[in-house]
Design a protein around this motif. Structure first.
Motif, PDB file in Angstrom:
ATOM      1  N   PRO A   1       4.153  -4.176 -14.982  1.00  0.00           N
ATOM      2  CA  PRO A   1       3.129  -5.182 -15.291  1.00  0.00           C
ATOM      3  C   PRO A   1       3.413  -6.538 -14.642  1.00  0.00           C
ATOM      4  O   PRO A   1       2.485  -7.282 -14.328  1.00  0.00           O
ATOM      5  N   ALA A   2       4.684  -6.837 -14.377  1.00  0.00           N
ATOM      6  CA  ALA A   2       5.012  -8.116 -13.729  1.00  0.00           C
ATOM      7  C   ALA A   2       4.469  -8.145 -12.297  1.00  0.00           C
ATOM      8  O   ALA A   2       3.989  -9.183 -11.842  1.00  0.00           O
ATOM      9  N   ALA A   3       4.531  -7.026 -11.599  1.00  0.00           N
ATOM     10  CA  ALA A   3       4.010  -6.978 -10.230  1.00  0.00           C
ATOM     11  C   ALA A   3       2.499  -7.174 -10.222  1.00  0.00           C
ATOM     12  O   ALA A   3       1.967  -7.909  -9.384  1.00  0.00           O
ATOM     13  N   LEU A   4       1.803  -6.543 -11.168  1.00  0.00           N
ATOM     14  CA  LEU A   4       0.357  -6.742 -11.266  1.00  0.00           C
ATOM     15  C   LEU A   4       0.058  -8.200 -11.622  1.00  0.00           C
ATOM     16  O   LEU A   4      -0.835  -8.819 -11.048  1.00  0.00           O
ATOM     17  N   ALA A   5       0.830  -8.760 -12.549  1.00  0.00           N
ATOM     18  CA  ALA A   5       0.643 -10.156 -12.932  1.00  0.00           C
ATOM     19  C   ALA A   5       0.850 -11.081 -11.737  1.00  0.00           C
ATOM     20  O   ALA A   5       0.067 -12.022 -11.529  1.00  0.00           O
ATOM     21  N   ASP A   6       1.882 -10.805 -10.936  1.00  0.00           N
ATOM     22  CA  ASP A   6       2.127 -11.627  -9.741  1.00  0.00           C
ATOM     23  C   ASP A   6       0.941 -11.558  -8.774  1.00  0.00           C
ATOM     24  O   ASP A   6       0.527 -12.572  -8.215  1.00  0.00           O
ATOM     25  N   ALA A   7       0.391 -10.354  -8.591  1.00  0.00           N
ATOM     26  CA  ALA A   7      -0.760 -10.193  -7.698  1.00  0.00           C
ATOM     27  C   ALA A   7      -1.970 -10.956  -8.235  1.00  0.00           C
ATOM     28  O   ALA A   7      -2.674 -11.632  -7.475  1.00  0.00           O
ATOM     29  N   LEU A   8      -2.201 -10.872  -9.536  1.00  0.00           N
ATOM     30  CA  LEU A   8      -3.314 -11.600 -10.146  1.00  0.00           C
ATOM     31  C   LEU A   8      -3.106 -13.108 -10.034  1.00  0.00           C
ATOM     32  O   LEU A   8      -4.049 -13.855  -9.764  1.00  0.00           O
ATOM     33  N   PHE A   9      -1.869 -13.563 -10.232  1.00  0.00           N
ATOM     34  CA  PHE A   9      -1.557 -14.990 -10.122  1.00  0.00           C
ATOM     35  C   PHE A   9      -1.832 -15.481  -8.703  1.00  0.00           C
ATOM     36  O   PHE A   9      -2.450 -16.529  -8.506  1.00  0.00           O
ATOM     37  N   GLN A  10      -1.376 -14.722  -7.709  1.00  0.00           N
ATOM     38  CA  GLN A  10      -1.592 -15.097  -6.312  1.00  0.00           C
ATOM     39  C   GLN A  10      -3.078 -15.126  -5.963  1.00  0.00           C
ATOM     40  O   GLN A  10      -3.508 -15.908  -5.115  1.00  0.00           O
TER      41      GLN A  10
END
Length: 125
Positions: free
Chosen positions: A16-25
Protein backbone atom coordinates in the motif's frame (compact mmCIF):
# COMPACT_ATOMS: atom_id res chain seq x y z
CA UNK A 1 -15.70 9.98 -9.02
CA UNK A 2 -15.83 6.42 -10.27
CA UNK A 3 -12.04 6.06 -10.32
CA UNK A 4 -11.75 7.29 -6.72
CA UNK A 5 -14.40 4.78 -5.62
CA UNK A 6 -12.65 1.96 -7.46
CA UNK A 7 -9.32 2.82 -5.84
CA UNK A 8 -10.86 2.91 -2.37
CA UNK A 9 -12.39 -0.53 -2.89
CA UNK A 10 -9.04 -2.13 -3.73
CA UNK A 11 -8.24 -4.92 -1.29
CA UNK A 12 -5.31 -7.24 -0.97
CA UNK A 13 -2.76 -4.67 -2.06
CA UNK A 14 0.65 -6.15 -1.27
CA UNK A 15 2.42 -2.78 -1.01
CA UNK A 16 0.00 0.00 0.00
CA UNK A 17 2.93 2.39 0.53
CA UNK A 18 3.93 2.07 -3.14
CA UNK A 19 0.38 2.84 -4.26
CA UNK A 20 0.27 5.76 -1.81
CA UNK A 21 3.56 7.10 -3.21
CA UNK A 22 2.16 6.89 -6.76
CA UNK A 23 -1.02 8.69 -5.71
CA UNK A 24 1.01 11.35 -3.87
CA UNK A 25 3.19 11.95 -6.95
CA UNK A 26 0.01 12.27 -9.04
CA UNK A 27 -1.16 14.97 -6.59
CA UNK A 28 -3.99 12.88 -5.12
CA UNK A 29 -3.04 13.57 -1.51
CA UNK A 30 -6.40 12.62 0.00
CA UNK A 31 -6.29 9.15 -1.56
CA UNK A 32 -2.59 8.79 -0.86
CA UNK A 33 -3.20 9.49 2.81
CA UNK A 34 -5.69 6.60 3.00
CA UNK A 35 -3.13 4.16 1.61
CA UNK A 36 -0.32 5.51 3.80
CA UNK A 37 -2.60 4.75 6.76
CA UNK A 38 -3.13 1.24 5.38
CA UNK A 39 0.63 0.81 5.03
CA UNK A 40 1.20 1.78 8.68
CA UNK A 41 -1.32 -0.88 9.76
CA UNK A 42 -0.08 -3.62 7.39
CA UNK A 43 1.95 -6.40 9.01
CA UNK A 44 4.22 -6.76 5.96
CA UNK A 45 5.30 -3.12 6.12
CA UNK A 46 8.83 -2.63 7.48
CA UNK A 47 9.45 -0.18 10.31
CA UNK A 48 11.22 2.20 7.93
CA UNK A 49 8.25 2.06 5.55
CA UNK A 50 5.90 2.73 8.47
CA UNK A 51 7.94 5.78 9.45
CA UNK A 52 7.92 7.01 5.85
CA UNK A 53 4.17 6.38 5.58
CA UNK A 54 3.45 8.39 8.75
CA UNK A 55 5.63 11.21 7.45
CA UNK A 56 3.87 11.22 4.09
CA UNK A 57 0.42 11.00 5.72
CA UNK A 58 1.31 14.23 7.49
CA UNK A 59 2.51 15.79 4.25
CA UNK A 60 -0.75 14.82 2.54
CA UNK A 61 -2.77 16.68 5.15
CA UNK A 62 -0.65 19.68 6.08
CA UNK A 63 -2.32 22.18 3.73
CA UNK A 64 -5.93 21.03 3.95
CA UNK A 65 -6.20 19.32 7.35
CA UNK A 66 -3.40 20.66 9.54
CA UNK A 67 -4.69 18.95 12.71
CA UNK A 68 -4.45 15.56 10.98
CA UNK A 69 -0.95 16.42 9.78
CA UNK A 70 0.12 17.25 13.33
CA UNK A 71 -1.29 13.92 14.57
CA UNK A 72 0.65 12.01 11.90
CA UNK A 73 3.89 13.85 12.67
CA UNK A 74 3.39 13.29 16.42
CA UNK A 75 2.70 9.58 15.85
CA UNK A 76 5.88 9.30 13.80
CA UNK A 77 8.04 10.96 16.44
CA UNK A 78 6.49 8.84 19.20
CA UNK A 79 6.70 5.49 17.41
CA UNK A 80 9.97 5.95 15.50
CA UNK A 81 12.05 8.45 17.52
CA UNK A 82 15.35 7.39 15.92
CA UNK A 83 14.10 7.60 12.35
CA UNK A 84 15.50 10.14 9.91
CA UNK A 85 11.87 11.01 9.13
CA UNK A 86 11.22 11.94 12.78
CA UNK A 87 13.65 14.84 12.64
CA UNK A 88 12.11 16.12 9.42
CA UNK A 89 8.60 15.61 10.84
CA UNK A 90 9.51 17.91 13.74
CA UNK A 91 10.47 20.61 11.24
CA UNK A 92 7.27 20.09 9.22
CA UNK A 93 5.25 20.17 12.45
CA UNK A 94 6.83 23.50 13.34
CA UNK A 95 5.92 24.91 9.93
CA UNK A 96 2.31 23.72 10.23
CA UNK A 97 2.03 25.23 13.72
CA UNK A 98 3.58 28.50 12.53
CA UNK A 99 1.18 28.68 9.58
CA UNK A 100 -1.77 28.08 11.91
CA UNK A 101 -0.59 30.60 14.50
CA UNK A 102 -0.03 33.28 11.88
CA UNK A 103 -3.14 32.44 9.86
CA UNK A 104 -1.07 32.21 6.69
CA UNK A 105 -3.95 30.78 4.61
CA UNK A 106 -6.06 33.90 5.21
CA UNK A 107 -3.07 36.15 4.52
CA UNK A 108 -2.41 34.43 1.18
CA UNK A 109 -6.07 34.78 0.19
CA UNK A 110 -5.91 38.51 0.96
CA UNK A 111 -2.76 38.88 -1.13
CA UNK A 112 -4.43 37.06 -4.04
CA UNK A 113 -7.51 39.30 -3.81
CA UNK A 114 -5.39 42.44 -3.73
CA UNK A 115 -3.28 41.38 -6.69
CA UNK A 116 -6.41 40.62 -8.72
CA UNK A 117 -7.94 44.00 -7.88
CA UNK A 118 -4.87 46.16 -8.45
CA UNK A 119 -4.30 47.80 -11.83
CA UNK A 120 -1.79 46.00 -14.01
CA UNK A 121 -2.04 42.78 -11.99
CA UNK A 122 -2.40 40.75 -15.17
CA UNK A 123 0.99 42.04 -16.33
CA UNK A 124 2.68 40.40 -13.34
CA UNK A 125 1.33 36.92 -14.09
Amino acid sequence: SKIRDRILKLNGIKDPAALADALFQAKHQELASIFYDRAVKAEATTENQKAWSLFQAGNCSRSTKPKEALKAYDALVASHPGSLWSDIALVQKGIVEWRNTNNVAALLKDIDKQSQQSPGSSERK
